[in-house]
Scaffold this active site. Structure first.
Site, PDB file in Angstrom:
ATOM      1  N   GLU A 455      40.060  86.909  27.719  1.00  0.00           N
ATOM      2  CA  GLU A 455      40.988  86.221  26.815  1.00  0.00           C
ATOM      3  C   GLU A 455      41.746  85.109  27.516  1.00  0.00           C
ATOM      4  O   GLU A 455      42.972  85.016  27.446  1.00  0.00           O
ATOM      5  CB  GLU A 455      41.976  87.217  26.187  1.00  0.00           C
ATOM      6  CG  GLU A 455      41.333  88.244  25.287  1.00  0.00           C
ATOM      7  CD  GLU A 455      40.875  87.640  23.959  1.00  0.00           C
ATOM      8  OE1 GLU A 455      41.356  86.557  23.592  1.00  0.00           O
ATOM      9  OE2 GLU A 455      39.997  88.265  23.333  1.00  0.00           O
ATOM     10  N   ASP A 456      41.029  84.256  28.223  1.00  0.00           N
ATOM     11  CA  ASP A 456      41.613  83.069  28.840  1.00  0.00           C
ATOM     12  C   ASP A 456      42.536  83.347  30.013  1.00  0.00           C
ATOM     13  O   ASP A 456      43.230  82.438  30.460  1.00  0.00           O
ATOM     14  CB  ASP A 456      42.391  82.234  27.818  1.00  0.00           C
ATOM     15  CG  ASP A 456      41.459  81.421  26.967  1.00  0.00           C
ATOM     16  OD1 ASP A 456      40.391  81.063  27.475  1.00  0.00           O
ATOM     17  OD2 ASP A 456      41.808  81.155  25.814  1.00  0.00           O
ATOM     18  N   ALA A 457      42.589  84.582  30.489  1.00  0.00           N
ATOM     19  CA  ALA A 457      43.436  84.836  31.659  1.00  0.00           C
ATOM     20  C   ALA A 457      42.775  84.201  32.877  1.00  0.00           C
ATOM     21  O   ALA A 457      41.592  83.877  32.868  1.00  0.00           O
ATOM     22  CB  ALA A 457      43.608  86.323  31.856  1.00  0.00           C
ATOM     23  N   GLY A 607      45.759  79.201  30.014  1.00  0.00           N
ATOM     24  CA  GLY A 607      45.638  80.634  30.214  1.00  0.00           C
ATOM     25  C   GLY A 607      46.758  81.136  31.103  1.00  0.00           C
ATOM     26  O   GLY A 607      47.451  80.340  31.736  1.00  0.00           O
ATOM     27  N   ARG A 639      34.622  76.197  22.803  1.00  0.00           N
ATOM     28  CA  ARG A 639      35.587  75.085  22.879  1.00  0.00           C
ATOM     29  C   ARG A 639      34.914  73.755  23.175  1.00  0.00           C
ATOM     30  O   ARG A 639      35.499  72.703  22.934  1.00  0.00           O
ATOM     31  CB  ARG A 639      36.631  75.345  23.959  1.00  0.00           C
ATOM     32  CG  ARG A 639      37.733  76.302  23.545  1.00  0.00           C
ATOM     33  CD  ARG A 639      37.410  77.694  23.985  1.00  0.00           C
ATOM     34  NE  ARG A 639      38.361  78.692  23.548  1.00  0.00           N
ATOM     35  CZ  ARG A 639      39.227  79.292  24.342  1.00  0.00           C
ATOM     36  NH1 ARG A 639      39.317  78.922  25.600  1.00  0.00           N
ATOM     37  NH2 ARG A 639      39.993  80.235  23.898  1.00  0.00           N
TER      38      ARG A 639
END
Ligand code: ZN
Length: 840
Positions: A455-457, A607, A639
């Site tokens: 999740e974009d971390a 993130g 994206r």
């Protein structure tokens, strides 16, 4: 017939004429001389409406930029002054009348009350409230970083309401090209209403139209009144600033002549002229504009298929002999407004220039705004990503001003080791971004890592952080002033003594020096007093109670915000505008990147840190390069931020060859060239490399994409947001926990959370959260009548006024907010009754 009804005929006519002169079409004129002009204007309006109805004319496009004008500081301040000055004259008149009644007038200066205009200006500038519902005219300049400051200075605000859809008005219009940035606009309610000027856009300041009118008349335009019948019916209409001034036979010829005169410098460069053939309407039309607020853009003039800008001119500029103004003065470059651009045929590149072309674009990237032009390889990204980055560039930490040590901004961030992006754009140097960058070049690998970059971390290298990566300092200014009150009482900076009203306890004052101001380099935490100050009592009644002891003082010391810590960085002692003593204390707090801090690349890929890994456990390349950051591959496909990949390649090339790569949108070192350069440097042309696990030392089966990307640290940091509450303050009115972190508030257990617990049947937990741990209250109710009972001190029991001895009073546990509701209903003359039943 509405004017001055029931008065003498003569007077009514006079009144009506005055109304027409003063209030009708005031932009044309406010005297009786301009009545004819107004009549013509009205006639033109009517004729257009009729032509449209008959299908002889196309509707105007209200979103066309030729129909838009910007209001800048000058006209806005003029508006304000007009209102303020009218108030002043009205006030003088009133004062004179008042003095006149009392006796003879001594001096006029007595009647002039000073400060009316000044106060009006100060109020408007401080609040941004310009009257007539115009709010937000002045805003506090964004100082997050250099880019955000520049961008803020080029921002436009549409007066349209943000709650209505206005779809067309929010859309990008073809005439925005080169005037407004196509990418930079906020998301959500203000989308498309708040715009930003493109880099090349420039705003006209306006010149006197009378001169232009005379020039038109002398070059063959027949004024409206003098034109022959024939010309009036068949000739082209000539407009100056939207008002019809006359007719002419050969409008195209006139327009050409006019433009040539402008290029020769005989007419101001502020003037734009546009010719419209019969395709637009029934007649040919010529528009001459010389008013203020038109957004214009410069273009290189093309004559006979060759651009006027030649090598020699460029040489003159680079030798410093010529400046930009000389190019405009010598008719090499000219500014076009949206209306004149309708007559132009602009070539995008010098290669495209052909005899039909009238102009050529100076550079394609000047159509972008401040923020978008810092995105490398922006043309390879999906457009919304560039918009996201344009918004995030304004939140990135950097060096917002080089004199930050001397500044007293109420809050500011400084990035410790800012780096010039290794993949730069041509405009960074122009904007001064290279002197005040906001970000650092990170070695970034695209790889999933134990699920900690879901999740974009982002997974960070601990050693990188320890070397100073992403480190910043937060500054906050606390200030206190020694005010003077009526009756000669004053505030005083001092160490408050125990017993002063509002004394906080000795430990909070321990860091203060005898003058009541904190010492430099003192470590402070939430609640510690920074500036000790005592003030006289607020009300005179407080005096009387303590008459014997003399006036008692209140403690009005300034303390640290409860959730912040830091070190006292600087103390400024000065005087305020009113001449009272002013102290400002600057507190600094070092922010080392920690779990949850937000970072973003320049491609709308944001993130938070999900894991910080010791260097020895990080994967590494054959050369022993350990990435600073590991991003998740899943962040890419949907994206479509291809620009980020290219930046990664370019960053790798730049860092290996020791020279930055030019990634300017639309004119850059192409990905093909970069791949070749990579191969020359001994890398794979794909940008991927063999990686080894830091934990097991085993070679990864797949190659890993790795490169250098400029990352920005955004100002959303965990240290500013982390929050929890056990017990604490409650609101006075409802007795529910306060809201918000700054007040040590609770976390809202809202409607949806409540529904969730109901759905799970967790009634006891619900009761605990919403009642026991919130605003539990015992209410005494008279069972006979259902009203609230009260405690009588004399009888030492609860009584009901209505039922007296018949009352049977029982305690009921309710929420305090419910009790409040009952009492509010009672105040509305509604009688709420509670019917009690035994618990089943
Ligand atoms: Zn009762």
């Amino acid at each position: 017939n509405r004017v001055a009804h029931g008065q003498v005929e003569e007077y009514r006519v006079q009144k009506a004429e005055a109304a027409l002169d003063k209030n009708f079409l005031p932009h044309i004129g406010r005297t009786d001389q301009s009545r004819k002009d107004k009549a013509f204007f009205l006639g033109e309006m009517a004729s257009r409406a009729i032509e449209l109805q008959l299908g002889r004319r196309k509707t105007d496009d209200k979103d066309h930029f030729k129909n838009k004008r910007l209001r800048l500081a000058g006209p806005l301040l003029a508006d304000l002054f007009r209102v303020a000055f009218r108030n002043l004259t009205r006030d003088i008149k009133y004062q004179l009348e008042r003095i006149g009644v009392k006796g003879p007038i001594i001096t006029v200066s007595v009647a002039v009350r000073p400060g009316i205009v000044t106060e009006r200006f100060q109020h408007a500038l401080a609040t941004g409230n310009w009257g007539r519902g115009r709010v937000g005219v002045t805003q506090l300049l964004d100082r997050t970083n250099h880019i955000s400051t520049l961008s803020h200075l080029r921002r436009l605000q549409s007066p349209l309401s943000r709650s209505q859809p206005n779809f067309e008005a929010r859309d990008l219009h073809a005439t925005h090209w080169g005037r407004l940035c196509p990418n930079e606009t906020p998301e959500g309610s203000n989308c498309g209403l708040v715009k930003n000027l493109a880099l090349s856009a420039c705003i006209s300041v306006g010149i006197n139209p009378e001169k232009i009118k005379q020039l038109l008349f002398s070059s063959g335009v027949a004024p409206v009144l003098e034109a022959s019948e024939n010309l009036r019916l068949s000739g082209a209409k000539v407009f100056v600033d939207g008002n019809i001034v006359g007719y002419c036979d050969s409008p195209q010829e006139l327009a050409r002549e006019f433009r040539e005169k402008r290029r020769r410098g005989e007419i101001s460069t502020e003037v734009n002229v546009a010719y419209f053939s019969k395709t637009q309407g029934e007649r040919e039309e010529l528009y001459v504009n010389c008013d203020e607020g038109r957004v214009r853009r410069p273009l290189i003039i093309v004559e006979n298929g060759t651009p006027k800008l030649q090598r020699e001119h460029l040489d003159k500029i680079s030798s410093g002999e010529w400046s930009w103004e000389d190019l405009v003065k010598n008719g090499i470059v000219e500014y076009l407004d949206a209306e004149e651009e309708e007559n132009a045929y602009v070539a995008l590149t010098p290669e495209e220039v052909s005899p039909e072309r009238t102009h050529v674009e100076i550079a394609t990237y000047t159509t972008l705004g401040i923020c978008s032009s810092t995105i490398p390889y922006a043309e390879h990204n999906q457009s919304p990503r560039n918009s996201y980055q344009a918004a995030m560039a304004k939140q990135a930490l950097g060096i917002y001003a080089t004199n930050f040590q001397q500044r007293v901004d109420s809050r500011s961030h400084i990035l410790h080791y800012p780096q010039v992006p290794i993949v730069e754009t041509a405009l960074m140097a122009t904007m001064g971004y290279k002197l005040r960058p906001s970000g650092q070049n990170y070695v970034v690998a695209v790889l999933s890592f134990e699920g900690y970059n879901m999740e974009d971390a982002l997974v960070f290298n601990k050693a990188s952080i320890e070397r100073g990566l992403g480190r910043s300092t937060f500054f906050r200014i606390y200030e206190a002033e020694c005010r003077q009150y009526l009756g000669g009482l004053k505030d005083k900076f001092t160490l408050p003594e125990a017993g002063t009203r509002g004394y906080r306890g000795e430990q909070y004052y321990r860091l203060l020096e005898p003058d009541g101001i904190i010492g430099l380099e003192a470590g402070v935490a939430g609640g510690d007093v920074l500036i000790g100050r005592i003030s006289p009592p607020r009300f005179l009644e407080e005096y009387k109670e303590f008459e014997v002891k003399g006036p008692s003082m209140r403690d009005t010391s300034v303390d640290m915000r409860p959730s912040e810590t830091g070190i006292v960085d600087a103390v400024f002692i000065t005087e305020s505008g009113e001449g009272s003593k002013l102290v400002k204390v600057r507190v600094r707090d070092q922010r080392v990147p920690e779990l949850g801090d937000k970072f973003a690349s320049r491609h709308g890929q944001k993130g938070v840190i999900g894991l910080i890994v010791p260097q020895e456990d990080m994967p590494f390349t054959e050369d022993g390069i350990v990435p600073d950051v590991i991003v998740n591959p899943h962040a890419i496909p949907s994206r479509m931020t291809v620009g980020q990949f290219i930046e990664s390649l370019a960053g790798k090339v730049a860092s290996m060859r020791g020279k930055p790569v030019d990634g300017t949108p639309f004119s850059n070192e192409t990905p093909r060239e970069l791949r070749k350069a990579l191969v020359k440097l001994g890398f794979s042309n794909t940008g991927s490399e063999v990686f080894y696990s830091g934990v097991t030392g085993q070679k990864f089966v797949a190659d890993v994409y790795v490169g250098v990307i400029h990352y920005q640290k955004l100002h959303h940091m965990v240290a500013d947001k982390i929050h929890a509450r056990a017990r604490g303050q409650v609101q006075m009115l409802t007795r529910q926990p306060t809201e918000g972190r700054a007040r040590g508030g609770g976390l809202r257990f809202g409607e949806m959370e409540r529904d969730c617990l109901i759905g799970h049947g967790a009634a006891m937990l619900l009761r605990d959260r919403l009642l026991e741990e919130s605003d539990k209250y015992t209410l005494y109710i008279c069972e006979t009548c259902g009203h609230i009972a009260y405690f009588d001190m004399k009888q030492r029991k609860y009584v009901c006024k209505l039922c007296e001895d018949k009352a049977k009073i029982s305690p009921v546990i309710v929420s305090y907010a419910f009790k409040l509701l009952l009492q509010e209903l009672m105040s509305l003359c509604i009688s709420p009754k509670l019917k009690l039943k035994e618990k089943a």
